[in-house]
Design a protein around this motif. Structure first.
Motif, short mmCIF file in Angstrom:
data_model
loop_
_atom_site.label_atom_id
_atom_site.label_comp_id
_atom_site.label_asym_id
_atom_site.label_seq_id
_atom_site.Cartn_x
_atom_site.Cartn_y
_atom_site.Cartn_z
N TYR A 147 -7.50 -4.15 -6.77
CA TYR A 147 -6.05 -4.04 -6.98
C TYR A 147 -5.65 -4.70 -8.30
O TYR A 147 -4.83 -4.16 -9.05
CB TYR A 147 -5.28 -4.67 -5.82
N TYR A 152 0.62 -3.33 -7.70
CA TYR A 152 -0.83 -3.54 -7.55
C TYR A 152 -1.17 -5.02 -7.66
O TYR A 152 -2.04 -5.53 -6.93
CB TYR A 152 -1.62 -2.74 -8.59
N GLN A 164 0.84 -1.20 0.00
CA GLN A 164 0.00 0.00 0.00
C GLN A 164 0.88 1.25 0.00
O GLN A 164 0.57 2.23 -0.67
CB GLN A 164 -0.96 -0.01 1.19
N LEU A 188 -0.16 -6.61 -4.49
CA LEU A 188 -1.07 -6.17 -3.43
C LEU A 188 -2.38 -6.96 -3.51
O LEU A 188 -2.92 -7.40 -2.49
CB LEU A 188 -1.33 -4.67 -3.54
N SER A 195 1.10 4.02 -3.05
CA SER A 195 0.79 5.41 -2.72
C SER A 195 1.86 6.35 -3.26
O SER A 195 1.59 7.51 -3.55
CB SER A 195 0.65 5.59 -1.20
#
Length: 179
Positions: free
Chosen positions: A105, A86, A73, A89, A77
């Motif tokens: 995600y 992603y 995360q 994630l 960011s």
């Protein structure tokens, strides 16, 4: 016609491999695809590796999914265009027991890189966990188009779809064996 195209592509691939063998820079040194059969390095030539990304991938490989989620995360960011981050994630979120939360995600990874094979495989597996076989099959068809030659992402998702169909969805797929 398809056979002619495949033969031509094979000749191109063999040519590229021969050139790569003669090259002083190893093939793939420019970075990876983040899961689903890629090296997962996420690095780009000349760009230093993000230590949080590296730590997250290490955590995932150690099956410490809860540890990987906040690390990734943080990475996204700061680097909202990192499809590999992603994808990882989504993978860590799904493996941490939240397939519904993983879908956005994976969708973000695919919005950044529509040909991200790992994201197609993993979103398909998430859809199977959510009993959405048609969506899983959509991603399997996409992988069939993306993988000119058989690839692990296609093979893994195909096995998961077949297992799902065989049991009528009673046995939920866990995840691909590539991690």
């Amino acid at each position: 016609m398809l056979d002619t195209l495949r033969r031509s592509a094979l000749l191109v691939i063999v040519g590229v491999m021969l050139l790569a063998a003669a090259s002083p820079v190893p093939v793939g040194a420019a970075g990876g695809g983040g899961g689903g059969g890629a090296d997962g390095s996420g690095g780009v030539a000349g760009k230093p590796e993000d230590p949080r990304y590296t730590e997250a991938v290490t955590a995932i490989k150690a099956k410490e999914y809860g540890k990987a989620v906040p690390l990734l995360q943080d990475v996204v960011s700061r680097d909202a265009a990192n499809a590999d981050a992603y994808n990882w994630l989504g993978y860590a979120t799904r493996k941490n027991g939240n397939p519904t939360g993983a879908i956005p995600y994976y969708e973000k990874a695919l919005a950044i890189d529509p040909k991200h094979r790992g994201a197609h495989e993993y979103i398909g597996e998430a859809y199977l966990m959510l009993d959405n076989l048609p969506k899983a099959k959509d991603h399997l068809r996409t992988l069939d188009k993306l993988c000119f030659f058989p690839c692990s992402e296609y093979s893994d998702l195909k096995k998961a779809v077949e297992a799902y169909e065989k049991t009528g969805g009673k046995t939920k797929p866990t995840a691909s064996s590539s991690h």
